[in-house]
Design a protein around this motif. Sequence first.
Motif, PDB file in Angstrom:
ATOM      1  N   GLN A   1      -1.942   5.186  -5.391  1.00 26.54           N
ATOM      2  CA  GLN A   1      -3.039   4.279  -5.746  1.00 26.54           C
ATOM      3  C   GLN A   1      -2.700   3.457  -6.986  1.00 26.54           C
ATOM      4  OE1 GLN A   1      -7.273   5.652  -5.438  1.00 26.54           O
ATOM      5  NE2 GLN A   1      -6.329   7.662  -5.098  1.00 26.54           N
TER       6      GLN A   1
ATOM      7  N   LYS B   1      -2.320  -5.194  -7.542  1.00 23.00           N
ATOM      8  CA  LYS B   1      -3.595  -5.917  -7.497  1.00 23.00           C
ATOM      9  C   LYS B   1      -3.818  -6.637  -8.820  1.00 23.00           C
ATOM     10  CE  LYS B   1      -8.451  -5.142  -6.240  1.00 23.00           C
ATOM     11  NZ  LYS B   1      -9.448  -4.093  -5.857  1.00 23.00           N
TER      12      LYS B   1
ATOM     13  N   ARG C   1       0.843  -1.185   0.000  1.00 24.67           N
ATOM     14  CA  ARG C   1       0.000   0.000   0.000  1.00 24.67           C
ATOM     15  C   ARG C   1       0.886   1.245   0.000  1.00 24.67           C
ATOM     16  NH1 ARG C   1      -2.310  -3.643   3.610  1.00 24.67           N
ATOM     17  NH2 ARG C   1      -1.280  -2.667   5.387  1.00 24.67           N
ATOM     18  N   TYR C   2       0.522   2.207  -0.842  1.00 25.28           N
ATOM     19  CA  TYR C   2       1.350   3.402  -1.016  1.00 25.28           C
ATOM     20  C   TYR C   2       0.578   4.700  -0.788  1.00 25.28           C
ATOM     21  CZ  TYR C   2       4.490  -0.009  -3.080  1.00 25.28           C
ATOM     22  OH  TYR C   2       5.298  -1.098  -3.282  1.00 25.28           O
TER      23      TYR C   2
ATOM     24  N   PHE D   1      -8.883   9.830  -9.765  1.00 23.20           N
ATOM     25  CA  PHE D   1      -8.033   8.698 -10.148  1.00 23.20           C
ATOM     26  C   PHE D   1      -8.366   8.227 -11.556  1.00 23.20           C
ATOM     27  CE2 PHE D   1      -6.839   4.061  -9.837  1.00 23.20           C
ATOM     28  CZ  PHE D   1      -5.472   4.292  -9.832  1.00 23.20           C
TER      29      PHE D   1
ATOM     30  N   GLU E   1     -15.112  -0.994  -8.834  1.00 24.30           N
ATOM     31  CA  GLU E   1     -13.804  -1.231  -8.200  1.00 24.30           C
ATOM     32  C   GLU E   1     -12.810  -1.749  -9.232  1.00 24.30           C
ATOM     33  OE1 GLU E   1     -11.783  -3.960  -4.652  1.00 24.30           O
ATOM     34  OE2 GLU E   1     -13.969  -3.756  -4.781  1.00 24.30           O
TER      35      GLU E   1
ATOM     36  N   SER F   1      -2.870   7.420  -0.518  1.00 22.18           N
ATOM     37  CA  SER F   1      -4.057   7.857  -1.254  1.00 22.18           C
ATOM     38  C   SER F   1      -3.765   8.770  -2.436  1.00 22.18           C
ATOM     39  CB  SER F   1      -5.013   8.580  -0.296  1.00 22.18           C
ATOM     40  OG  SER F   1      -4.381   9.733   0.257  1.00 22.18           O
ATOM     41  N   SER F   2      -2.512   9.159  -2.658  1.00 22.22           N
ATOM     42  CA  SER F   2      -2.207   9.962  -3.840  1.00 22.22           C
ATOM     43  C   SER F   2      -2.486   9.132  -5.085  1.00 22.22           C
ATOM     44  CB  SER F   2      -0.746  10.416  -3.834  1.00 22.22           C
ATOM     45  OG  SER F   2       0.117   9.310  -4.039  1.00 22.22           O
ATOM     46  N   ASN F   3      -2.701   9.806  -6.199  1.00 22.99           N
ATOM     47  CA  ASN F   3      -2.960   9.067  -7.438  1.00 22.99           C
ATOM     48  C   ASN F   3      -1.802   8.144  -7.792  1.00 22.99           C
ATOM     49  OD1 ASN F   3      -5.556   9.966  -8.041  1.00 22.99           O
ATOM     50  ND2 ASN F   3      -4.804  11.830  -9.041  1.00 22.99           N
TER      51      ASN F   3
ATOM     52  N   THR G   1      -0.375   0.557  -6.114  1.00 18.61           N
ATOM     53  CA  THR G   1      -1.099  -0.532  -5.450  1.00 18.61           C
ATOM     54  C   THR G   1      -1.987  -1.279  -6.439  1.00 18.61           C
ATOM     55  OG1 THR G   1      -1.057   0.569  -3.291  1.00 18.61           O
ATOM     56  CG2 THR G   1      -2.769  -1.098  -3.637  1.00 18.61           C
ATOM     57  N   LEU G   2      -2.676  -0.545  -7.307  1.00 16.27           N
ATOM     58  CA  LEU G   2      -3.559  -1.192  -8.279  1.00 16.27           C
ATOM     59  C   LEU G   2      -2.764  -2.063  -9.248  1.00 16.27           C
ATOM     60  CD1 LEU G   2      -6.269  -1.705  -9.614  1.00 16.27           C
ATOM     61  CD2 LEU G   2      -6.032   0.479 -10.831  1.00 16.27           C
TER      62      LEU G   2
ATOM     63  N   GLU H   1      -0.259  13.820  -0.734  1.00 13.57           N
ATOM     64  CA  GLU H   1      -1.666  13.471  -0.544  1.00 13.57           C
ATOM     65  C   GLU H   1      -2.523  14.687  -0.204  1.00 13.57           C
ATOM     66  OE1 GLU H   1      -0.797   8.875   0.954  1.00 13.57           O
ATOM     67  OE2 GLU H   1      -1.428  10.392   2.399  1.00 13.57           O
TER      68      GLU H   1
END
Length: 540
Positions: free
Chosen positions: A137, A144, A129-130, A521, A296, A132-134, A140-141, A514
Amino acid sequence: MSESLQENSKLNSFNETVDYLSNAQGRESLLGMVRGIEREALRIESTGHLAMDSHPQKLGSALTHSRITTDYSESLLEFITPVNTNIDTLLEGLTQTHAYSVKNMNGQTLWPVSMPCYVGDEKDIPIARYGSSNNGQMKTLYRKGLTHRYGALMQIIAGVHFNFSVSEQLWDSLYERTDKSVSRCEFISESYFGMIRNYRRLVWVLPYFFGSSPALCGSFIKDKNVGFDFKKTGKGTLYLPYATSLRMSDLGYTNKEQERLNISYNSLPEYLQGVGEAIRMPSASFEKIGVKVDGEYRQLNSNVLQIENEFYSPIRAKRVTKAGEKPSEALSRAGVEYIEVRALDVNPYSPIGIDASQVRFLDLFLLYCLLSSSEKSDCAAEQEIAANLQAVVVEGRKPGLELIKNGQSISRTQWLNDIFEPLSRLAKLLDGDSGNAYQQALSQWQAAIDDPSLTLSGRVLDDVVNQGQDHSSWVKNLAKNYHSYLTDYPLSDAVEAGYVEEAKASIAKQDAAEAQPSESFDEFLADYFADLSKPAAACR
């Protein structure tokens, strides 16, 4: 040209270049090599099980820290050294980063091998996890997406990356010998791609000597049909008698979708074109995952590559990127700056995953690849590269192992002896009259040509199988010993204060990012991928 004439021509080219550099100025230019190391290591609880908690606060922000970050998982640390021309300083800095981290991990240890164990349910592996900044995010995505595409277990395999470049003085000397028909920038990129082609032809050498994953914990396989005829030892250890690096086999970093990519290493423009096509190439398989489902995100996109970093290769051409710049954009802007070697297992006999003898061997090996002539690759050459690598990672220490060189069969032993002849000449030149460190390192690994038990994989199997130990117990014992060593490792007040300050500064930097107003996003991703169709033009 026949095979023998081709090899003689290649050796003559190498010898002529070394002759040209065999003076005080040439030796100095060769010794100006710049190196950096990135070592991955899983955080492990005292039980040996994978740590499931968040990245330790005292290690700073994984998004913005320059030396301590995470790779795929919150549990998978990555230690990054600043670049350095001195091997001792490089390794000392890496050791200090390990020591500071271990002292601030609440008793957790580092798993000192490449292949994980004691994972439990794969679904529980925490994705990195990095924030909430774009940008955070997106990072992390991306991970994922890797989870949906390949599974989490493959992504927590650890390795060591070795970054390498040569001095500006060496480039000046080598460019001076040319007819100047291309710019110096283009010459450097062409030369690095020549190095990359030679490296890829010889990449099997690295898992032969440095592969250290011939055995693994049975829990990594679980009930999957992997196609290997594993032997069993201990409580749950699986191994292949002559394997060197199961990490680099089909058990490790593989991507069947990427097998249809046709990325050329014959020039930087061809490489950039191939990468560009790959990140725009749709994948029917990944499309089934979905990109945004019920509001999501599951992955960045459904192409064969979400982003360039997903391209799995044992070597990469690199340039330091500017803020907001993609890797290929940096290469297009100013050409190749350095290369990243990605074919190294974690060395279980070093508390930091790599040692000085390996670094010196890599210096010699990469210089040999750079200073030798390098013919362009074709389909047949690519098939040989893949076959030789597969043979060595699965049965590299097998007595009488035959490989394929320019369409002809050659024994592993003969080919290695042929390679060590020019490496020996380089070692003597680099050592000069001031010592024999390179010659000693080369001698150490040369002994493993005729005696495969002296390779890292040979030593691992001796410790695990021949000594009757269970692989997981053996690794846990190593982890415990290295934990004690690193916990007791002395850090000066100034060094410790530097790590504390950078941790605080990295957290503040993430907080500031952030707090800045930004686009949504969705808009951020659309902007990021909007220019993928731009043509590549290197060394503008």
